[in-house]
Design a protein around this motif. Structure first.
Motif, PDB file in Angstrom:
ATOM      1  N   UNK A  77     -30.573 -43.306  -3.759  1.00 40.84           N
ATOM      2  CA  UNK A  77     -31.206 -43.478  -2.454  1.00 40.84           C
ATOM      3  C   UNK A  77     -30.797 -42.373  -1.482  1.00 40.84           C
ATOM      4  N   UNK A  78     -29.490 -42.184  -1.285  1.00 43.46           N
ATOM      5  CA  UNK A  78     -29.047 -41.182  -0.312  1.00 43.46           C
ATOM      6  C   UNK A  78     -27.573 -40.861  -0.512  1.00 43.46           C
ATOM      7  N   UNK A  79     -27.156 -39.759   0.139  1.00 48.22           N
ATOM      8  CA  UNK A  79     -25.737 -39.397   0.129  1.00 48.22           C
ATOM      9  C   UNK A  79     -25.412 -38.286  -0.838  1.00 48.22           C
ATOM     10  N   UNK A  80     -24.264 -37.653  -0.612  1.00 46.81           N
ATOM     11  CA  UNK A  80     -23.732 -36.604  -1.474  1.00 46.81           C
ATOM     12  C   UNK A  80     -22.522 -37.131  -2.235  1.00 46.81           C
ATOM     13  N   UNK A  81     -22.297 -36.605  -3.410  1.00 48.52           N
ATOM     14  CA  UNK A  81     -21.189 -37.068  -4.248  1.00 48.52           C
ATOM     15  C   UNK A  81     -19.846 -36.671  -3.634  1.00 48.52           C
ATOM     16  N   UNK A  82     -19.032 -37.665  -3.383  1.00 53.20           N
ATOM     17  CA  UNK A  82     -17.653 -37.462  -2.935  1.00 53.20           C
ATOM     18  C   UNK A  82     -16.790 -38.373  -3.817  1.00 53.20           C
ATOM     19  N   UNK A  83     -16.017 -37.778  -4.708  1.00 56.73           N
ATOM     20  CA  UNK A  83     -15.249 -38.562  -5.674  1.00 56.73           C
ATOM     21  C   UNK A  83     -14.072 -39.277  -5.010  1.00 56.73           C
ATOM     22  N   UNK A  84     -13.885 -40.512  -5.389  1.00 51.36           N
ATOM     23  CA  UNK A  84     -12.761 -41.303  -4.895  1.00 51.36           C
ATOM     24  C   UNK A  84     -11.460 -40.773  -5.489  1.00 51.36           C
ATOM     25  N   UNK A  85     -10.486 -40.449  -4.636  1.00 50.82           N
ATOM     26  CA  UNK A  85      -9.215 -39.920  -5.107  1.00 50.82           C
ATOM     27  C   UNK A  85      -8.500 -40.941  -5.977  1.00 50.82           C
ATOM     28  N   UNK A  86      -7.801 -40.438  -6.992  1.00 58.72           N
ATOM     29  CA  UNK A  86      -7.016 -41.253  -7.919  1.00 58.72           C
ATOM     30  C   UNK A  86      -7.862 -42.182  -8.783  1.00 58.72           C
ATOM     31  N   UNK A  87      -9.185 -42.105  -8.667  1.00 60.53           N
ATOM     32  CA  UNK A  87     -10.051 -42.968  -9.474  1.00 60.53           C
ATOM     33  C   UNK A  87     -11.041 -42.138 -10.290  1.00 60.53           C
ATOM     34  N   UNK A  88     -11.731 -41.217  -9.621  1.00 61.26           N
ATOM     35  CA  UNK A  88     -12.728 -40.379 -10.286  1.00 61.26           C
ATOM     36  C   UNK A  88     -12.260 -38.933 -10.284  1.00 61.26           C
ATOM     37  N   UNK A  89     -12.117 -38.364 -11.466  1.00 65.86           N
ATOM     38  CA  UNK A  89     -11.669 -36.979 -11.587  1.00 65.86           C
ATOM     39  C   UNK A  89     -12.810 -35.995 -11.375  1.00 65.86           C
ATOM     40  N   UNK A  90     -14.001 -36.374 -11.857  1.00 68.75           N
ATOM     41  CA  UNK A  90     -15.157 -35.490 -11.724  1.00 68.75           C
ATOM     42  C   UNK A  90     -16.420 -36.333 -11.847  1.00 68.75           C
ATOM     43  N   UNK A  91     -17.475 -35.923 -11.159  1.00 67.04           N
ATOM     44  CA  UNK A  91     -18.765 -36.620 -11.229  1.00 67.04           C
ATOM     45  C   UNK A  91     -19.867 -35.641 -10.881  1.00 67.04           C
TER      46      UNK A  91
END
Length: 267
Positions: free
Chosen positions: A220-234
């Motif tokens: 729907x909307x938004x830019x990818x911002x990875x959650x620290x300590x949870x997602x290494x890359x997306x």
């Protein structure tokens, strides 16, 4: 399907799901569940034995054992059965491993400390002193496959092997619907909003006691911002150039391939 404690005779035959610390004892030749009489299983001091189902008119039994070290070549994670031609083996193994964990962690009452027993009329552990009853824990978890045009959002955590990506996942919190959990997890982990959420299926996942519930969704909307300590890359990956992804025997792998097939049909 009922499960209950048993007093077995030496001549009783069936498939034996022998579990020790989350691992299964499998035959080394073909990584299959041992079949035969109880005396052939060589488990000297089982904590608990219970019936967990039936396959091809043969009973399936769980043996919870702590008398062997599960480091030998005979002991395997239930994942080893994922690629068996018949999915029933992974399903029964999942049930066995989850039930074994339940039995091992509920030997004593959390209310009064007395010893608990597996009841014969339902799958539960009962304290006969205070009446406290416990049922196997099931942790609902949402999987979300997000599509944007001819691309899918895939991510990796530090727990994944290098180069391996999958769809987003997260546990349902108290008071949430599955749909609310899906939208929250996506926003928390990668910072985007989704819509057009639709159910894709479910799969028991014995690591340790999850029930994976899958949803397909559109960006729907938004830019990818990875959650620290949870997602290494997306990132967004073209369906024509996917990285290393989960196998088709898993719900996440099937969902990725389903979206891939749907987008190919729309071209």
């Amino acid at each position: 399907m009922k499960s209950h404690s048993l007093q077995l005779k030496h001549h009783d035959q069936g498939y034996w799901f022998v579990v020790n610390r989350g691992k299964l004892k499998l035959t080394t030749e073909s990584l299959s569940i041992p079949f035969g009489a109880w005396q052939q299983q060589q488990v000297n001091d089982p904590e608990m034995i219970c019936h967990i189902g039936q396959w091809q008119q043969q009973p399936c039994y769980l043996v919870v054992s702590n008398d062997q070290q599960p480091e030998s070549e005979q002991w395997h994670s239930p994942r080893a059965l994922l690629e068996q031609p018949e999915s029933v083996w992974f399903e029964l193994a999942s049930r066995a491993v989850q039930l074994a964990l339940f039995l091992q962690t509920h030997r004593y009452c959390g209310q009064c400390g007395s010893k608990m027993q597996l009841v014969s009329w339902e799958l539960a552990m009962l304290c006969h002193k205070c009446g406290h009853r416990c049922y196997p824990r099931i942790s609902p978890c949402v999987l979300v496959a997000i599509c944007k045009g001819q691309q899918i959002l895939l991510a990796r955590s530090k727990r994944h092997k290098p180069g391996f990506f999958s769809i987003l996942a997260g546990f349902v919190e108290s008071g949430e619907t599955l749909e609310q959990a899906a939208m929250r997890e996506v926003y928390e982990e990668v910072g985007i909003r989704i819509h057009n959420l639709r159910y894709a299926g479910s799969q028991p996942w014995p690591f340790p006691h999850s029930l994976m519930t899958g949803f397909l969704a559109d960006y729907h909307s938004g830019d990818i911002v990875c959650q620290e300590d949870e997602i290494e890359d997306a990132g967004w990956f073209d369906f024509a150039a996917l990285p290393d992804i989960p196998p088709v025997q898993t719900l996440s792998g099937r969902m990725i391939r389903q979206l891939q097939a749907e987008t190919s049909a729309d071209e």
